[in-house]
Design a protein around this motif. Structure first.
Motif, PDB file in Angstrom:
ATOM      1  N   THR A 130       2.029   6.354  -6.543  1.00 29.28           N
ATOM      2  CA  THR A 130       0.627   6.994  -7.056  1.00 29.28           C
ATOM      3  C   THR A 130       1.361   8.527  -7.030  1.00 29.28           C
ATOM      4  OG1 THR A 130      -0.291   4.984  -6.226  1.00 29.28           O
ATOM      5  CG2 THR A 130      -1.740   7.188  -7.097  1.00 29.28           C
ATOM      6  N   SER A 131       1.325   8.807  -5.462  1.00 27.25           N
ATOM      7  CA  SER A 131       1.891  10.459  -5.752  1.00 27.25           C
ATOM      8  C   SER A 131       2.877  10.568  -6.289  1.00 27.25           C
ATOM      9  CB  SER A 131       1.502  10.036  -3.877  1.00 27.25           C
ATOM     10  OG  SER A 131       3.054   9.680  -4.094  1.00 27.25           O
ATOM     11  N   ALA A 181      -2.126  13.813   0.587  1.00 23.81           N
ATOM     12  CA  ALA A 181      -1.812  12.382   0.486  1.00 23.81           C
ATOM     13  C   ALA A 181      -2.965  11.088   0.940  1.00 23.81           C
ATOM     14  CB  ALA A 181      -0.705  12.390   1.847  1.00 23.81           C
ATOM     15  N   VAL A 228      -6.477   4.390  -3.243  1.00 18.14           N
ATOM     16  CA  VAL A 228      -4.831   3.430  -3.271  1.00 18.14           C
ATOM     17  C   VAL A 228      -6.064   2.246  -2.295  1.00 18.14           C
ATOM     18  CG1 VAL A 228      -3.023   2.297  -2.244  1.00 18.14           C
ATOM     19  CG2 VAL A 228      -2.700   4.569  -3.789  1.00 18.14           C
ATOM     20  N   GLN A 229      -6.366   2.408  -1.632  1.00 20.19           N
ATOM     21  CA  GLN A 229      -6.908   2.390  -0.557  1.00 20.19           C
ATOM     22  C   GLN A 229      -8.081   1.617  -1.494  1.00 20.19           C
ATOM     23  OE1 GLN A 229      -5.836   1.987   2.613  1.00 20.19           O
ATOM     24  NE2 GLN A 229      -6.757   0.192   2.651  1.00 20.19           N
ATOM     25  N   VAL A 287       1.152  -1.470  -0.468  1.00 19.28           N
ATOM     26  CA  VAL A 287      -0.274   0.164   0.122  1.00 19.28           C
ATOM     27  C   VAL A 287       0.975   0.988   0.157  1.00 19.28           C
ATOM     28  CG1 VAL A 287      -1.326   1.320   1.716  1.00 19.28           C
ATOM     29  CG2 VAL A 287      -1.841  -1.335   1.163  1.00 19.28           C
ATOM     30  N   SER A 288       1.865   1.489   0.851  1.00 25.32           N
ATOM     31  CA  SER A 288       2.638   2.554   0.690  1.00 25.32           C
ATOM     32  C   SER A 288       3.832   3.063  -0.464  1.00 25.32           C
ATOM     33  CB  SER A 288       3.363   2.127   1.643  1.00 25.32           C
ATOM     34  OG  SER A 288       4.768   1.730   2.287  1.00 25.32           O
ATOM     35  N   ASP A 309       1.255   3.825  -2.783  1.00 28.39           N
ATOM     36  CA  ASP A 309       0.478   4.980  -2.327  1.00 28.39           C
ATOM     37  C   ASP A 309       2.238   6.797  -2.920  1.00 28.39           C
ATOM     38  OD1 ASP A 309      -1.933   5.130  -1.077  1.00 28.39           O
ATOM     39  OD2 ASP A 309      -0.458   5.479   1.077  1.00 28.39           O
ATOM     40  N   SER A 332      -4.095   7.911  -0.312  1.00 30.87           N
ATOM     41  CA  SER A 332      -4.210   6.736   0.229  1.00 30.87           C
ATOM     42  C   SER A 332      -6.092   6.145   0.272  1.00 30.87           C
ATOM     43  CB  SER A 332      -4.065   6.610   1.782  1.00 30.87           C
ATOM     44  OG  SER A 332      -4.991   7.910   2.667  1.00 30.87           O
ATOM     45  N   ARG A 333      -6.342   6.553   0.268  1.00 27.91           N
ATOM     46  CA  ARG A 333      -7.898   6.993   0.252  1.00 27.91           C
ATOM     47  C   ARG A 333      -8.236   5.932  -1.693  1.00 27.91           C
ATOM     48  NH1 ARG A 333     -10.953  10.650   1.800  1.00 27.91           N
ATOM     49  NH2 ARG A 333     -11.584  11.726  -0.102  1.00 27.91           N
TER      50      ARG A 333
END
Lengths: 92, 257, 198
Positions: free
Chosen positions: C168-169, C182, C189-190, C161-162, C165, C186-187
């Motif tokens: 993605t960022s 951020a 991605v989640q 996930v990180s 993240d 993260s949402r």
């Protein structure tokens, strides 16, 4: 019995001519003959009844035998008294 | 018939057969047999009494014990019950003496029963008579004894007329008389039979006419048979004499029987 | 000395003499005497000798012989009786011994059976205890392993996930030129991860 009549007969022969002796001998033999009748029948009856009793009740045989001999003794005495009377008649 | 017509032999006078000369003065063959009987009986019991009673009986001891048990089981228990066992010596002596006096009648070369003379049976019968009367008087008292004898209980009164004299005579006179005569006459008759057949066979065997000799076999067989019969009679008469003595004594001791 | 006359055909008479009884004595003394009194009458000498010998015999038997023989018989019967009693007593003792022995054997046998039973029970209990213990151990280990696996998976997921993240960022920053918030990243991605998983 035969023997006795022989005794009597021999005695009678020996005393030939003696009327009294002949009469005594004859009556003696006759007396014994008579004396033997009753006891003969009696002893026969005693033994017959005793045999019957023993055959019916073998467990009582000892008692029956004793009583039988007693009865025979009493009955036989009559014949023997006759025998003694014979001798008395002949020799007394 | 043959005997009477062809061969008639003279029978010797009866006293020649029965009365014996004295061996020593006052002692004849009958007396000798009586003494020998007492002696033999004494010797049997003497030698039996000397033996160790613990071991199994043999020989004379066995014989003596057999006689004692015979008297106790066949004579006393049958007639007197357990109370009469005290009479063993008397009845045993009586039996043995009578038997040993009878038996010489069939033993060869002796062939004379001492009881074929009146003396010994008469003495023994009188002795038994004295003994049973004395016992009756002793156990029931003189009055009770004669009362029980003459008026036996349980008999209708009217019959006493008949029964009383019969009982009196039978107990006091006929009992000893028949006791003596039974023994004496049985032995005498047996003895005479043996004598007759012995004489007859001897006469036939020695007959001059040879054809008669084989016939002698028949009286000889009869002689052998009668000798065997006399073996039985000698025992039976001793037994009967003893058992009658026992019955008389028991009747005198316990009147209800 | 007995005599018999044998008449043959009634003509000649042969006299045969006998010696019926006194053959062994050979003397005249033992032989019968001739005619005398009645044959039935008792003779005094015979009476005396017979009576005398009988009385002596009776006294001997009554006083000494029969009691002695009888006593011997009675004592032997008693000893036989005593032996019988002794034998039966011995037999009873032996039978009691046998019974005692048998009862002891039965007792021991039942004791042995009881001990066997208790031992078997103890063994059963121990075995079931051990089995339970082992089962519990296995269960705990399995739980631990599962927990480890879950933890590892969660860690890997977190890393993914990180990483996603960051990727993605970074990609957004490159594409848009603005560094995105951020939280929004993260949402997203989640959501994406959950959408891909389902």
């Amino acid at each position: 019995m035969e023997a006795l009549s022989k005794i009597v007969k021999a005695a009678a022969d020996a005393a030939t001519g003696d009327e009294k002796n002949i009469a005594a001998a004859g009556s003696a033999g006759f007396a014994y003959g008579l004396a033997a009748i009753g006891p003969g029948i009696g002893i026969g009856m005693i033994f017959g009844s005793a045999i019957e009793a023993m055959a019916r009740q073998p467990e009582a045989a000892g008692m029956v035998r004793t009583t039988m001999f007693l009865g025979v003794a009493f009955t036989e005495a009559l014949a023997l008294i006759g025998f003694v009377v014979v001798i008395l008649l002949k020799y007394a | 018939m043959i005997i009477n017509s062809i061969l008639s032999f003279e029978f010797p006078p009866i006293n020649e057969l029965l009365r014996w000369r004295d061996v020593v003065p006052g002692l004849n063959k009958v007396g000798l047999i009586a003494i020998a009987s007492a002696l033999i009986g004494t010797l049997i019991f003497l030698s039996a009494a000397r033996k160790d009673p613990k071991v199994a009986p043999k020989g004379t001891r066995n014989l003596a014990e057999v006689i004692v048990e015979f008297i106790e089981n066949n004579i006393i228990m049958q007639t007197m019950g357990r109370d009469g066992l005290g009479w063993t010596p008397f009845l045993l002596t009586l039996f043995l003496f009578v038997y040993l006096c009878n038996v010489p009648g069939i033993i060869p070369f002796i062939q004379m029963p001492a009881t074929a003379r009146m003396a010994i049976p008469m003495f023994l019968a009188v002795l038994v008579w004295i003994v049973f009367n004395a016992q009756g008087i002793r156990h029931q008292g003189p009055i009770g004894y004669f009362k029980n004898m003459m008026f036996p209980p349980g008999v209708p009164k009217a019959l006493y007329i008949l029964i009383t004299p019969i009982e009196l005579i039978s107990t006091l006179i006929i009992r000893p008389f028949s006791l003596a005569v039974r023994l004496f006459a049985n032995m005498l008759a047996g003895h005479l039979l043996l004598v007759i057949f012995a004489l007859l066979s001897e006469a036939l065997f020695q007959a001059r006419d040879r054809i008669l000799i084989p016939i002698g076999i028949f009286p000889f067989f009869m002689l052998v048979f009668l000798t065997g019969f006399e073996v039985l009679v000698a025992f039976l008469q001793a037994y009967i004499f003893t058992i009658l003595a026992a019955v008389y004594i028991a009747g005198a001791v316990h009147p209800e029987h | 000395m007995l005599t018999a006359f044998v008449n043959i055909n009634s003509f000649s008479q042969v006299r045969v003499s006998f010696d019926v009884v006194s053959a062994e004595t050979g003397s005249e003394e033992g032989a019968p005497v001739g005619p005398g009194p009645n044959p039935i009458s008792p003779e005094m000498k015979e009476l005396v000798w017979g009576a005398g010998s009988f009385i002596v015999f009776l006294i001997l038997m009554r006083l000494f012989l029969v009691p002695k023989v009888r006593k011997g018989m009675a004592s032997r019967y008693e000893s036989i009786q005593a032996d019988h009693e002794y034998a039966s007593a011995t037999r009873a003792g032996a039978q009691a011994d046998v019974a005692r022995y048998e009862s002891a054997v039965a007792e021991i046998r039942s004791e042995a059976a009881r001990r066997l039973e208790t031992a078997r029970q103890t063994l059963d209990k121990e075995r079931s205890e051990k089995v339970a213990q082992v089962n519990a151990q296995i269960a705990s280990r399995r739980a631990a392993a599962e927990a480890e696996v879950a933890a590892a998976r969660a860690a890997a997921q977190g890393q993914i996930v990180s990483a996603v993240d960051a990727v993605t960022s970074r990609a957004t920053q490159i594409a848009v030129g603005v560094s995105p918030d951020a939280a929004i990243v993260s949402r997203a991605v989640q959501q994406a991860m959950e959408g891909s998983r389902s």
